[in-house]
Design a protein around this motif. Structure first.
Motif, PDB file in Angstrom:
ATOM      1  N   PRO A   1       8.798  76.179 -53.581  1.00  0.00           N
ATOM      2  CA  PRO A   1      10.097  76.464 -52.970  1.00  0.00           C
ATOM      3  C   PRO A   1      10.019  76.312 -51.462  1.00  0.00           C
ATOM      4  CG  PRO A   1       9.036  78.489 -53.689  1.00  0.00           C
ATOM      5  CD  PRO A   1       8.211  77.365 -54.224  1.00  0.00           C
ATOM      6  N   ILE A   2      11.085  75.792 -50.882  1.00  0.00           N
ATOM      7  CA  ILE A   2      11.177  75.619 -49.427  1.00  0.00           C
ATOM      8  C   ILE A   2      12.134  76.667 -48.867  1.00  0.00           C
ATOM      9  CG2 ILE A   2      11.980  74.089 -47.582  1.00  0.00           C
ATOM     10  CD1 ILE A   2      11.021  71.727 -49.269  1.00  0.00           C
ATOM     11  N   TRP A   3      11.609  77.492 -47.965  1.00  0.00           N
ATOM     12  CA  TRP A   3      12.432  78.475 -47.275  1.00  0.00           C
ATOM     13  C   TRP A   3      12.608  78.003 -45.835  1.00  0.00           C
ATOM     14  CZ3 TRP A   3      10.614  84.144 -48.640  1.00  0.00           C
ATOM     15  CH2 TRP A   3      10.674  84.321 -50.025  1.00  0.00           C
ATOM     16  N   LEU A   4      13.824  78.001 -45.358  1.00  0.00           N
ATOM     17  CA  LEU A   4      14.101  77.534 -44.005  1.00  0.00           C
ATOM     18  C   LEU A   4      14.429  78.696 -43.075  1.00  0.00           C
ATOM     19  CD1 LEU A   4      16.222  74.283 -44.502  1.00  0.00           C
ATOM     20  CD2 LEU A   4      13.844  74.472 -43.770  1.00  0.00           C
ATOM     21  N   ALA A   5      13.926  78.621 -41.861  1.00  0.00           N
ATOM     22  CA  ALA A   5      14.270  79.568 -40.818  1.00  0.00           C
ATOM     23  C   ALA A   5      15.602  79.167 -40.190  1.00  0.00           C
ATOM     24  CB  ALA A   5      13.168  79.589 -39.763  1.00  0.00           C
TER      25      ALA A   5
END
Length: 313
Positions: free
Chosen positions: A173-177
């Motif tokens: 999973p890619i979590w973005l700031a």
């Protein structure tokens, strides 16, 4: 309230500030975080501006010495790298950890020091967000296991198939700031999770609602990156926070705390402060401890704050 997951940021940058270079100690802290019942461990990324141990190499070692805990980057800067190479590294790390990887990513905070880092590696700082978005698209296609060709603004390649594939189908999973309109729209469009650090829980709640309105059919995990400095004397906690944060960023505390979620006070007060973000919708908090002794600080947090956060469940 849904279960609040709690993570620990490994003090990679703090080691460098103190002139200490001991990655094995960081690995031991990750193991201890798992033993203490935390849900995740994280490492930051900044090879030039705020140098520290490489997060992906460090997490590869952590993956081999832990069994349960999630491994995250808070946050990785994909725009500094070519997406084929980064997709390969992340896929391998996801396989090493048997699907425990969370790929936290960001574009890089807009200031002269960060711009100098991009310049040092030959990347146009002004194009970093476009490069980030294109990298995410390319990496997800590369994680499919199929042969991929790509023709974009920043990268072009033909007939590439990555091996090994990631442990999880489709990749980690890619979590973005990010906060603010453009960043929130990017989270809604591209991300599996959101990892911001707004100083106020009210701001967090409103921005989370913005993401939900922009992506009503998608599930985006709402997380939080927060800095805590603990002491039974709030004044001493505040002074220690200043002494640690100012060398970390080479900037006054007052400037940094206008941007980032930071708290100095007693363990009970810290738990109450984090409770405000949980009520605003946060479901995973990544804790950076501002302390002179990170081994002791981790033990104190696990003993005195973690049970209070678990009580929110």
């Amino acid at each position: 309230m849904a279960r609040l997951e709690v993570g620990y940021l490994l003090p990679t940058r703090d080691q460098t500030v103190r002139g200490e270079h001991a990655p094995r100690r960081l690995i031991a802290q990750a193991r201890r975080a798992e033993e203490l019942g935390l849900d995740s461990v994280w490492a930051g990324d900044s090879p030039v501006t705020r140098p520290r141990a490489d997060p992906l190499l460090l997490m590869a070692a952590v993956a081999e010495t832990t069994e349960r805990i999630a491994l995250g980057t808070a946050v990785l800067l994909p725009a500094l790298r070519h997406p084929i190479l980064l997709a390969h590294q992340l896929a391998t790390l996801d396989r090493l950890s048997e699907g425990r990887l969370i790929a936290g990513m960001g574009g890089g905070f807009p200031n002269p020091d960060t711009e100098a880092q991009f310049t040092a590696v030959g990347v146009d700082f002004a194009r970093r967000i476009s490069r980030l978005e294109e990298s995410i698209d390319a990496m997800r296609r590369l994680w499919s296991g199929e042969e991929v060709s790509h023709q974009g603004k920043h990268f072009s390649f033909d007939g590439v198939r990555l091996t090994p594939p990631p442990y999880r189908p489709g990749g980690p999973p890619i979590w973005l700031a990010g906060s603010g309109g453009p960043a929130l729209r990017r989270v809604a469009r591209l991300a599996d999770g959101w990892l911001p650090y707004p100083p106020e829980s009210t701001t967090y709640a409103e921005e989370r609602r913005t993401i939900g309105r922009a992506a009503p059919a998608r599930t985006v995990t709402p997380a939080l990156y927060a800095t805590l400095c603990l002491d039974e004397d709030p004044y001493k906690a505040r002074q220690r926070l200043r002494s640690i944060i100012e060398p970390y960023y080479n900037a006054p505390l007052e400037r940094i705390e206008q941007i980032q979620a930071m708290f100095a006070g007693t363990p009970r007060q810290a738990a109450d402060w984090l409770h405000g973000y949980a009520e605003a919708g946060a479901r995973h908090v990544v804790i950076r401890l501002a302390t002179d002794d990170h081994d002791q600080g981790l033990e104190e947090f696990a003993e005195r704050v973690l049970p209070l956060l678990r009580g929110l469940e």
